[in-house]
Design a protein around this motif. Structure first.
Motif, mmCIF file in Angstrom:
data_model
loop_
_atom_site.group_PDB
_atom_site.id
_atom_site.type_symbol
_atom_site.label_atom_id
_atom_site.label_comp_id
_atom_site.label_asym_id
_atom_site.label_seq_id
_atom_site.Cartn_x
_atom_site.Cartn_y
_atom_site.Cartn_z
ATOM 1 N N ASP A 11 0.810 -1.226 0.000
ATOM 2 C CA ASP A 11 0.000 0.000 0.000
ATOM 3 C C ASP A 11 0.841 1.272 0.000
ATOM 4 N N VAL A 12 2.142 1.097 0.300
ATOM 5 C CA VAL A 12 3.041 2.237 0.296
ATOM 6 C C VAL A 12 3.034 2.919 -1.091
ATOM 7 N N LEU A 14 0.561 3.246 -3.317
ATOM 8 C CA LEU A 14 -0.599 4.123 -3.469
ATOM 9 C C LEU A 14 -0.398 5.423 -2.694
ATOM 10 N N LEU A 15 0.102 5.255 -1.503
ATOM 11 C CA LEU A 15 0.309 6.397 -0.624
ATOM 12 C C LEU A 15 1.307 7.383 -1.246
ATOM 13 N N GLN A 18 -0.026 9.225 -4.303
ATOM 14 C CA GLN A 18 -0.947 10.328 -3.995
ATOM 15 C C GLN A 18 -0.230 11.511 -3.373
ATOM 16 N N LYS A 19 0.742 11.177 -2.505
ATOM 17 C CA LYS A 19 1.472 12.249 -1.819
ATOM 18 C C LYS A 19 2.267 13.098 -2.825
ATOM 19 N N ARG A 21 1.599 13.334 -6.027
ATOM 20 C CA ARG A 21 0.728 13.415 -7.184
ATOM 21 C C ARG A 21 1.093 14.563 -8.128
ATOM 22 N N PHE A 112 5.671 12.952 5.948
ATOM 23 C CA PHE A 112 5.802 13.284 4.525
ATOM 24 C C PHE A 112 6.304 14.700 4.308
#
Lengths: 127, 456
Positions: A11-12, A14-15, A18-19, A21, A112
């Motif tokens: 899942d990292v 996807l994260l 998005q972060k 993006r 982040f």
């Protein structure tokens, strides 16, 4: 600019996507992912010279650990910078990572903001 | 010879016991009376006073007849019948003699010779009868002795019996006391065993703590990160909408939906880990419930791995998991089976790590410890295999590994209860089987078989 993120938690991806993006969309940043140390080395080895200039790696992974990966990367691709991300912010791991030439040592949960600062520094330096 | 004297003798014998037979006190009293009467009559008959001696003589006849009659008729005096029969002819002759003498002395003189002959035969008769009676009496005497002997034996037996009874009582008391002591000891042992099992559970929980912390931290991080990034995405979506970029806004919304699903997934993951931990620490055995074997196996493999990782920073190992997606939920006590999995997987990592350390001492550095965990649907149940490439178990101790307190680990590293408890959980708790195959220096493989229970 391409960076590689290594973590056994899928899942990292996807994260991170998005972060970062906006950065990815604007084309200043390219993200690559590997879910084990072995896979990371394969990714790096697939291009000569590797486009990846920076690796963020988890320490705690089955099989090759992040610290082993750090050593391997430093041996095979000395020009690539490596930062560690660990759930255990203990001094033992920190010192080992630093001795082996890690650039930064991030602890989980990933902040982040500081990670973005680090990535932005990279982007700036690439310009 | 005189009738009165004979009567005294008869009465005297009637009174005496014969063999085991004894006359009652009542009869003795009557006979005593008879003896006094006979004595008086005898004295009077011999007094020489004309009329009185005659009357006494006839009264003697009466008394004689009475004695004969009573003895023959009364059941209690039956045993003296023989004596009466022996004396009866003599007595009869005497009576006849006296009566004839009284009525006609001349006739008496003429028959005196015959009477003498008759008396002679009467005496022989009496002697024969006496011999016969003596024989009978002796037999009776023998009988009496026998009875006495038996009585004596009976008394001895009784005494022995009483003694035995006493001894039995003493022994019973001792045994009861021993039994109570043993029961108490057993109770204490059971309590100690429960305590040990609980300690073992707690010890393995302790080993787990680091793994659990890591396993909870990970999903929590995702929950936090995805929430944060989702909030950012909403702002971005607003911006896109403001600039009229509908397409991008829609894309962001799709991402948001995916994020919420991720949040839910990781929230549930943390939840199941906490529940698993609670199950693990519970001291009672828990209830059987339908459980997803694959999820349970995966969870405990991770807990084991991360637990060992967290405890020993130098620990490196790999694991491979192969799950049979065709397995349906099965009735088990999840906490118990989890304990077994944790134990077997921990042992696997330990053995493989030991081998790595040994090889490193010999200068071989590229050995990678691996634990393979595999689930498999089988007929009427599931099979879970835990295999490691560790040191293996030598043949001679393979049969001992399921015994309580057997351990090859150094003191303080293992209680020796892990495998015996695992064996108990699988066989007694779930009616399954736990088997081991191993080759020293190469591998160890544990095979857990859990049957699908048909009852709901």
């Amino acid at each position: 600019m391409k960076i590689l993120i290594v973590d056994d938690e899928k899942d990292v991806e996807l994260l991170f996507r998005q972060k970062f993006r906006k950065e990815v969309k604007s084309g200043v940043l390219e993200l690559a992912f590997a879910f084990s140390g072995e896979e990371a080395l394969k990714v790096l080895d697939s291009e000569h010279p590797p486009k990846v200039i920076y690796v963020f790696s988890d320490i705690n992974m089955p099989g090759m650990s992040g610290l082993e990966l750090l050593n391997q990367v430093k041996n095979q691709f000395p020009e690539i910078q490596v930062s560690m991300i660990s759930a255990y912010g203990d001094s033992q791991n920190y010192e080992k990572a630093m001795q082996s030439g890690a650039k930064e040592f991030f602890t989980k949960p990933i902040d982040f903001e500081s990670l973005k600062v680090e990535v932005n520094k990279l982007i700036e330096s690439q310009k | 010879m005189n009738l009165g004297f004979i009567l005294l003798i008869l009465l005297f014998y009637l009174r005496r016991p014969m063999g085991p037979i004894e006359v009652s006190a009542e009869w003795k009293r009557i006979i005593n009376g008879g003896m006094i009467a006979a004595g008086i009559l005898w004295a009077l008959a011999n007094s020489g006073i004309l009329i009185i001696s005659q009357i006494a003589l006839f009264l003697n006849f009466g008394l004689g007849a009475l004695i004969v009659y009573i003895t023959l008729r009364n059941p209690e005096l039956q045993h003296r019948k023989g004596m009466i029969y022996a004396w009866m002819p003599i007595m009869a002759l005497m009576v006849i003699e006296e009566i004839v003498k009284l009525i006609s002395p001349s006739f008496f003189e003429s028959i005196e010779v015959y009477l003498g002959t008759a008396t002679f035969f009467a005496i022989i008769w009496a002697i024969v009868m006496w011999i016969n009676n003596t024989k009978q009496r002796k037999a009776l005497e023998q009988e009496r002795l026998k009875v006495l002997q038996k009585e004596k034996e009976y008394k001895v037996t009784e005494a022995l019996k009483a003694q035995l009874e006493k001894q039995v009582q003493e022994r019973t008391k001792e045994i009861t006391q021993k039994k109570n002591e043993l029961e108490k000891a057993l109770k204490e042992l059971k309590a100690a065993q429960n305590q040990l099992i609980h300690s073992e559970k707690m010890a393995s929980l302790g080993e787990l703590t680091a793994g659990i912390a890591h396993e909870i931290q990970n999903p929590l991080n995702f929950v936090n990160n995805f929430s944060e990034v989702s909030s950012e995405l909403i702002d971005e979506a607003k911006e896109e909408l403001d600039t009229g970029n509908q397409e991008d806004a829609k894309e962001i919304l799709e991402d948001l939906k995916a994020n919420l699903q991720k949040i839910l997934h990781h929230g549930k993951r943390a939840d199941s880990i906490v529940k698993g931990m609670l199950l693990h620490s519970r001291s009672n055995s828990g209830q059987k419930e339908k459980t997803d074997i694959n999820a349970l196996t995966d969870e405990y493999l991770r807990l084991s791995y991360h637990g060992l990782r967290a405890k020993d920073k130098s620990f490196t190992a790999d694991f491979k998991i192969e799950l049979d997606e065709g397995i349906e939920p099965i009735e088990i006590i999840p906490g118990e089976i989890g304990r077994v999995l944790l134990n077997l997987i921990n042992n696997g990592f330990y053995a493989a790590d030991e081998k790595k350390k040994e090889l490193e001492k010999e200068g071989i550095k590229d050995f990678m410890p691996i634990v393979w965990v595999k689930t498999q649907k089988i007929k009427n149940g599931v099979k879970i295999t835990v295999r490691d490439n560790g040191k293996g178990i030598p043949k001679d101790i393979q049969s001992k590994i399921f015994q309580p307190f057997f351990t090859t680990k150094p003191t303080g590293k293992g209680t020796g209860l892990g495998l015996s408890m695992s064996y108990d959980i699988i066989t007694n708790g779930h009616g399954g089987d736990l088997k081991v195959t191993s080759q020293a220096g190469e591998f160890t493989e544990f095979e857990i078989i859990i049957p699908q229970t048909t009852e709901s």
